[in-house]
Design a protein around this motif. Structure first.
Motif, PDB file in Angstrom:
ATOM      1  N   LEU A 156       1.041  -1.284   0.213  1.00 32.64           N
ATOM      2  CA  LEU A 156      -0.132  -0.091  -0.118  1.00 32.64           C
ATOM      3  C   LEU A 156       0.741   1.330   0.095  1.00 32.64           C
ATOM      4  CD1 LEU A 156      -2.789  -1.203   2.771  1.00 32.64           C
ATOM      5  CD2 LEU A 156      -3.053  -0.791   0.052  1.00 32.64           C
ATOM      6  N   LEU A 157       1.983   1.286   0.649  1.00 33.99           N
ATOM      7  CA  LEU A 157       2.951   2.477   0.807  1.00 33.99           C
ATOM      8  C   LEU A 157       3.314   2.664  -0.450  1.00 33.99           C
ATOM      9  CD1 LEU A 157       3.912   4.481   3.014  1.00 33.99           C
ATOM     10  CD2 LEU A 157       6.060   3.080   2.975  1.00 33.99           C
ATOM     11  N   ALA A 158       3.720   1.801  -1.040  1.00 31.98           N
ATOM     12  CA  ALA A 158       4.424   1.673  -2.740  1.00 31.98           C
ATOM     13  C   ALA A 158       3.306   2.412  -3.799  1.00 31.98           C
ATOM     14  CB  ALA A 158       5.007   0.466  -2.990  1.00 31.98           C
ATOM     15  N   SER A 159       2.177   1.743  -3.295  1.00 31.83           N
ATOM     16  CA  SER A 159       1.159   2.133  -4.295  1.00 31.83           C
ATOM     17  C   SER A 159       0.816   3.804  -4.289  1.00 31.83           C
ATOM     18  CB  SER A 159      -0.230   1.418  -4.005  1.00 31.83           C
ATOM     19  OG  SER A 159       0.127  -0.123  -4.133  1.00 31.83           O
ATOM     20  N   LEU A 160       0.926   4.209  -2.914  1.00 31.20           N
ATOM     21  CA  LEU A 160       0.858   5.466  -2.799  1.00 31.20           C
ATOM     22  C   LEU A 160       1.920   6.340  -3.459  1.00 31.20           C
ATOM     23  CD1 LEU A 160      -0.502   7.955  -1.156  1.00 31.20           C
ATOM     24  CD2 LEU A 160       0.909   7.288   0.803  1.00 31.20           C
ATOM     25  N   TRP A 161       3.077   5.794  -3.034  1.00 26.02           N
ATOM     26  CA  TRP A 161       4.056   6.612  -4.045  1.00 26.02           C
ATOM     27  C   TRP A 161       3.846   6.621  -5.639  1.00 26.02           C
ATOM     28  CZ3 TRP A 161       7.601   5.614  -7.817  1.00 26.02           C
ATOM     29  CH2 TRP A 161       9.032   6.538  -7.799  1.00 26.02           C
ATOM     30  N   HIS A 162       3.257   5.350  -6.144  1.00 26.97           N
ATOM     31  CA  HIS A 162       3.200   5.545  -7.370  1.00 26.97           C
ATOM     32  C   HIS A 162       2.112   6.250  -7.769  1.00 26.97           C
ATOM     33  CE1 HIS A 162       6.154   2.369  -8.530  1.00 26.97           C
ATOM     34  NE2 HIS A 162       5.744   1.497  -7.585  1.00 26.97           N
ATOM     35  N   ALA A 163       1.118   6.341  -7.123  1.00 32.02           N
ATOM     36  CA  ALA A 163      -0.234   6.990  -7.196  1.00 32.02           C
ATOM     37  C   ALA A 163      -0.247   8.659  -7.067  1.00 32.02           C
ATOM     38  CB  ALA A 163      -1.343   6.498  -6.483  1.00 32.02           C
ATOM     39  N   THR A 164       0.784   8.960  -6.221  1.00 38.84           N
ATOM     40  CA  THR A 164       0.837  10.414  -6.172  1.00 38.84           C
ATOM     41  C   THR A 164       1.182  10.944  -7.256  1.00 38.84           C
ATOM     42  OG1 THR A 164       1.600  10.158  -3.918  1.00 38.84           O
ATOM     43  CG2 THR A 164       2.273  12.174  -4.886  1.00 38.84           C
ATOM     44  N   PRO A 165       0.759  12.292  -7.681  1.00 32.65           N
ATOM     45  CA  PRO A 165       0.874  12.842  -9.033  1.00 32.65           C
ATOM     46  C   PRO A 165       2.092  13.695  -9.158  1.00 32.65           C
ATOM     47  CG  PRO A 165      -0.952  14.096  -7.849  1.00 32.65           C
ATOM     48  CD  PRO A 165      -0.463  12.666  -7.071  1.00 32.65           C
ATOM     49  N   ALA A 166       3.417  13.174  -9.102  1.00 35.57           N
ATOM     50  CA  ALA A 166       4.228  13.974  -9.149  1.00 35.57           C
ATOM     51  C   ALA A 166       5.560  13.197  -9.723  1.00 35.57           C
ATOM     52  CB  ALA A 166       4.863  14.539  -7.720  1.00 35.57           C
ATOM     53  N   GLU A 167       6.471  13.867 -10.303  1.00 36.20           N
ATOM     54  CA  GLU A 167       7.635  13.339 -10.937  1.00 36.20           C
ATOM     55  C   GLU A 167       8.415  12.353 -10.091  1.00 36.20           C
ATOM     56  OE1 GLU A 167       8.735  13.143 -14.173  1.00 36.20           O
ATOM     57  OE2 GLU A 167       6.625  14.180 -14.407  1.00 36.20           O
ATOM     58  N   PRO A 168       8.870  11.249 -10.305  1.00 35.30           N
ATOM     59  CA  PRO A 168       9.663  10.204  -9.375  1.00 35.30           C
ATOM     60  C   PRO A 168      10.801  11.157  -8.536  1.00 35.30           C
ATOM     61  CG  PRO A 168       9.418   9.216 -11.352  1.00 35.30           C
ATOM     62  CD  PRO A 168       8.884  10.577 -11.834  1.00 35.30           C
ATOM     63  N   ALA A 169      11.497  12.073  -9.230  1.00 34.36           N
ATOM     64  CA  ALA A 169      12.380  12.844  -8.525  1.00 34.36           C
ATOM     65  C   ALA A 169      11.846  13.657  -7.274  1.00 34.36           C
ATOM     66  CB  ALA A 169      13.220  13.745  -9.587  1.00 34.36           C
ATOM     67  N   LEU A 170      10.624  13.975  -7.467  1.00 33.35           N
ATOM     68  CA  LEU A 170       9.760  14.761  -6.198  1.00 33.35           C
ATOM     69  C   LEU A 170       9.311  13.914  -5.224  1.00 33.35           C
ATOM     70  CD1 LEU A 170       8.226  17.591  -8.404  1.00 33.35           C
ATOM     71  CD2 LEU A 170      10.467  17.455  -7.094  1.00 33.35           C
ATOM     72  N   LYS A 171       9.513  12.522  -5.420  1.00 38.61           N
ATOM     73  CA  LYS A 171       9.137  11.503  -4.228  1.00 38.61           C
ATOM     74  C   LYS A 171      10.345  10.663  -3.932  1.00 38.61           C
ATOM     75  CE  LYS A 171       6.144   9.826  -7.189  1.00 38.61           C
ATOM     76  NZ  LYS A 171       4.933   8.969  -8.244  1.00 38.61           N
ATOM     77  N   ALA A 172       9.972  10.199  -2.391  1.00 41.34           N
ATOM     78  CA  ALA A 172      10.969   9.565  -1.838  1.00 41.34           C
ATOM     79  C   ALA A 172      10.593   8.278  -1.282  1.00 41.34           C
ATOM     80  CB  ALA A 172      11.934  10.244  -0.907  1.00 41.34           C
ATOM     81  N   PHE A 173      11.015   7.211  -1.399  1.00 44.00           N
ATOM     82  CA  PHE A 173      10.765   6.091  -0.615  1.00 44.00           C
ATOM     83  C   PHE A 173      11.681   5.217  -0.014  1.00 44.00           C
ATOM     84  CE2 PHE A 173       9.446   1.655  -0.050  1.00 44.00           C
ATOM     85  CZ  PHE A 173       8.116   1.492   0.033  1.00 44.00           C
ATOM     86  N   GLY A 174      11.699   4.953   1.340  1.00 40.15           N
ATOM     87  CA  GLY A 174      12.775   4.053   1.725  1.00 40.15           C
ATOM     88  C   GLY A 174      12.375   3.837   3.314  1.00 40.15           C
ATOM     89  N   THR A 175      13.288   2.693   3.748  1.00 36.14           N
ATOM     90  CA  THR A 175      12.930   2.202   5.333  1.00 36.14           C
ATOM     91  C   THR A 175      13.507   3.483   6.164  1.00 36.14           C
ATOM     92  OG1 THR A 175      15.153   1.103   5.184  1.00 36.14           O
ATOM     93  CG2 THR A 175      13.365  -0.029   4.308  1.00 36.14           C
ATOM     94  N   PHE A 176      13.106   3.067   7.115  1.00 39.92           N
ATOM     95  CA  PHE A 176      13.712   4.152   8.379  1.00 39.92           C
ATOM     96  C   PHE A 176      15.270   3.927   8.319  1.00 39.92           C
ATOM     97  CE2 PHE A 176      14.907   4.372  12.713  1.00 39.92           C
ATOM     98  CZ  PHE A 176      14.311   5.581  13.127  1.00 39.92           C
ATOM     99  N   VAL A 177      15.671   2.791   8.325  1.00 37.36           N
ATOM    100  CA  VAL A 177      17.364   2.544   8.349  1.00 37.36           C
ATOM    101  C   VAL A 177      17.906   3.068   7.010  1.00 37.36           C
ATOM    102  CG1 VAL A 177      19.100   0.729   8.011  1.00 37.36           C
ATOM    103  CG2 VAL A 177      17.070   0.277   9.873  1.00 37.36           C
ATOM    104  N   GLU A 178      17.280   2.919   6.087  1.00 32.23           N
ATOM    105  CA  GLU A 178      17.918   3.771   4.802  1.00 32.23           C
ATOM    106  C   GLU A 178      17.739   5.337   5.095  1.00 32.23           C
ATOM    107  OE1 GLU A 178      16.779   0.899   1.106  1.00 32.23           O
ATOM    108  OE2 GLU A 178      15.485   1.952   2.082  1.00 32.23           O
ATOM    109  N   LEU A 179      16.814   5.576   5.678  1.00 32.86           N
ATOM    110  CA  LEU A 179      16.585   7.206   6.048  1.00 32.86           C
ATOM    111  C   LEU A 179      17.759   7.785   7.010  1.00 32.86           C
ATOM    112  CD1 LEU A 179      15.252   9.893   5.126  1.00 32.86           C
ATOM    113  CD2 LEU A 179      13.551   9.222   7.245  1.00 32.86           C
ATOM    114  N   THR A 180      18.018   6.740   7.993  1.00 34.47           N
ATOM    115  CA  THR A 180      19.018   7.319   9.052  1.00 34.47           C
ATOM    116  C   THR A 180      20.373   7.304   8.324  1.00 34.47           C
ATOM    117  OG1 THR A 180      19.134   4.963  10.043  1.00 34.47           O
ATOM    118  CG2 THR A 180      17.770   6.544  10.920  1.00 34.47           C
ATOM    119  N   ASN A 181      20.560   6.133   7.576  1.00 35.29           N
ATOM    120  CA  ASN A 181      21.945   6.141   6.806  1.00 35.29           C
ATOM    121  C   ASN A 181      22.090   7.212   5.650  1.00 35.29           C
ATOM    122  OD1 ASN A 181      22.581   3.549   7.859  1.00 35.29           O
ATOM    123  ND2 ASN A 181      21.502   2.496   6.280  1.00 35.29           N
TER     124      ASN A 181
END
Length: 368
Positions: free
Chosen positions: A118-143
Motif C-alpha cells: 500500500l505504501l508503494a502504491s501511494l508513491w506510484h499514485a501520487t501525481p509528481a515526478e519520481p524525483a519529487l517523491k522519496a521511498f525508503g526504510t527507516f534504516v535507509e533514511l538514517t543512513n
C-alpha cells in the motif's frame, strides 16, 4: 572470486564458480543513496488495483479508499510553510495554501498484511515526478542522514512532494528523535509523509497501542498523521505450505554452481563479513545476484550481528533474491532472549521475509 570451502567438496556442474558476498566490499556514493529512494524492485509494479483485500478484513478495503484519496490530494503546487517566491526565488513570496486534512498517514498493522504494498502504491499514485517523491526504510533514511549530514538531508528532501518511510522503528531512541526532528523540518517545508511499522505477531488486537507509540515518539508531528489500522494475517503464510526445511550442504552447493549469478558463502563467514560493510551498502552488496546460497546456517551469536542480518534480509527481500540454505531453519536464527527483547519486531520481520525467500529458492534445487 573464490567460492566457499563447501564448494570444493562437490563436483561442479559448470566451470564457473559461484559469486561470493564475502568477496564484495562495495563503495556507495551519497548521491546513489538519494537516487535509490524509490520503491524496491519487488514493488515496482504494485498499485492500489493490484492489492487484494481480504474480504474478512474490511479495514484493508478502507485503507485503500483513504490512501487513494490522500494521493489525489497531493496534486497541485508544493505547499511550503513559509511561502514560495517567484521564478528562481525572486519576487514577492506567495502565501501557501493550507493543506486539506492531515499531511501524513501511518499504516498500523501486523506482519504481511500488505502495508508495504500500500505504501508503494501511494508513491506510484501520487501525481509528481519520481524525483519529487522519496521511498525508503527507516534504516535507509538514517543512513542517508549519516551520509549527507542532517542539514543537507533537509535541503535534499524539502522540495519533495511525498516521503514514504517503511518499517518505522521505535526501538532506538536516538534514531527516533533524529528522524522525528527531520520529519518536523520536512513538514514545515510542505512535504507530505507516509509511514508503516509493525505490531508483534500474536498482538494484532493491540494495534491501537502501536499507533499510540508511533504518535508519541514523533511528538509534535502527531497532529499531522492519520493512523490507519490494517488487520489481517500474514499473506506470506495465507494458504501457503510451511517453509521448506533446510537442504543439505551438497544440494545447496550444487544449486549454486548450476545457477548463473548465484552466490555461495558459509554462513558464519558471511556474518563476519557483514561487520566490515556499512549497512547502507548492503543493497549494493547484492547487486546483480540471482540467488544467495548459504551453508551451515546457525544461530546468530549476538545482537549486533543479528541486527546486521536483519538489514541484509530486508535488502534481499526488496530485491526478490531467493535464499537457499543448509543448516538450521530460519526460525531458529534468533534466541528466545532476542525474540523477547527490544528488537523483537525486527527479528520477526526477518524470519518472515527469509522464510518467503526460502520458498522462492525451492526451484533452484529442482533446476540443479
Amino acid at each position: 572470486m573464490s567460492s566457499s570451502p563447501a564448494a570444493s567438496e562437490v563436483s561442479p556442474v559448470t566451470d564457473v564458480a559461484p559469486l561470493s558476498l564475502c568477496a564484495r566490499s562495495p563503495h556507495v556514493p551519497a548521491e546513489r543513496l538519494v537516487a535509490e529512494m524509490v520503491p524496491p524492485p519487488r514493488f515496482d509494479s504494485v498499485r492500489f488495483a493490484t492489492y487484494i483485500p481480504d474480504p474478512n478484513q474490511p479495514s484493508q478495503t478502507e485503507a485503500v479508499r483513504v490512501l487513494e484519496g490522500f494521493a489525489g490530494g497531493l496534486g497541485g503546487a508544493h505547499a511550503v510553510a513559509g511561502g514560495r517566491r517567484g521564478f528562481l526565488g525572486f519576487g514577492k513570496a506567495r502565501a501557501p495554501k493550507a493543506p486539506a486534512g492531515p499531511r501524513g498517514v501511518y499504516l498500523d498493522g501486523g506482519y504481511g498484511v500488505g502495508k508495504t504494498h500500500l505504501l508503494a502504491s501511494l508513491w506510484h499514485a501520487t501525481p509528481a515526478e519520481p524525483a519529487l517523491k522519496a521511498f525508503g526504510t527507516f534504516v535507509e533514511l538514517t543512513n542517508l542522514v549519516g551520509a549527507l549530514g542532517f542539514q543537507q538531508t533537509v535541503r535534499t528532501l524539502s522540495g519533495h512532494r511525498l516521503l514514504c518511510i517503511d518499517e518505522f522503528e521505535l526501538d532506538d531512541p536516538g534514531d527516533t528523535v533524529l528522524v522525528s526532528t527531520l520529519l518536523g523540518r520536512l513538514v514545515d517545508a510542505g512535504v507530505a509523509l507516509a509511514a508503516t511499522s509493525n505490531t508483534l505477531p500474536g498482538k494484532l488486537g493491540e494495534g491501537r497501542f502501536a499507533a499510540a507509540d508511533f504518535l508519541r515518539e514523533i511528538q509534535g508531528l502527531s497532529a499531522h498523521f492519520r493512523a490507519l489500522r490494517i488487520d489481517g494475517e500474514d499473506y506470506r503464510h495465507r494458504g501457503l505450505p510451511a517453509a521448506p526445511a533446510p537442504y543439505s550442504e551438497e544440494q545447496v552447493t550444487k544449486a549454486a554452481y548450476a545457477t548463473p549469478g548465484a552466490s555461495l558463502d558459509a554462513f558464519p563467514q558471511l556474518l563476519d563479513h557483514l561487520a566490515k560493510v556499512h549497512p547502507s551498502r548492503y543493497g549494493a552488496l547484492t547487486d546483480g545476484l540471482r540467488a544467495v546460497c548459504l551453508t551451515g546456517v546457525q544461530p546468530v551469536p549476538d545482537q549486533s550481528t543479528a541486527l546486521r542480518l536483519v538489514v541484509l534480509a530486508d535488502r534481499l527481500y526488496d530485491r526478490e533474491v531467493p535464499v537457499l540454505a543448509s543448516g538450521l531453519p530460519f526460525d531458529k536464527l534468533f534466541s528466545e532472549e532476542m525474540l523477547n527483547g527490544g528488537y523483537r519486531k525486527k527479528y520477526f520481520r526477518a524470519i518472515s521475509r527469509l522464510t518467503a525467500l526460502a520458498r522462492d529458492a525451492k526451484e533452484l534445487v529442482a533446476a540443479g
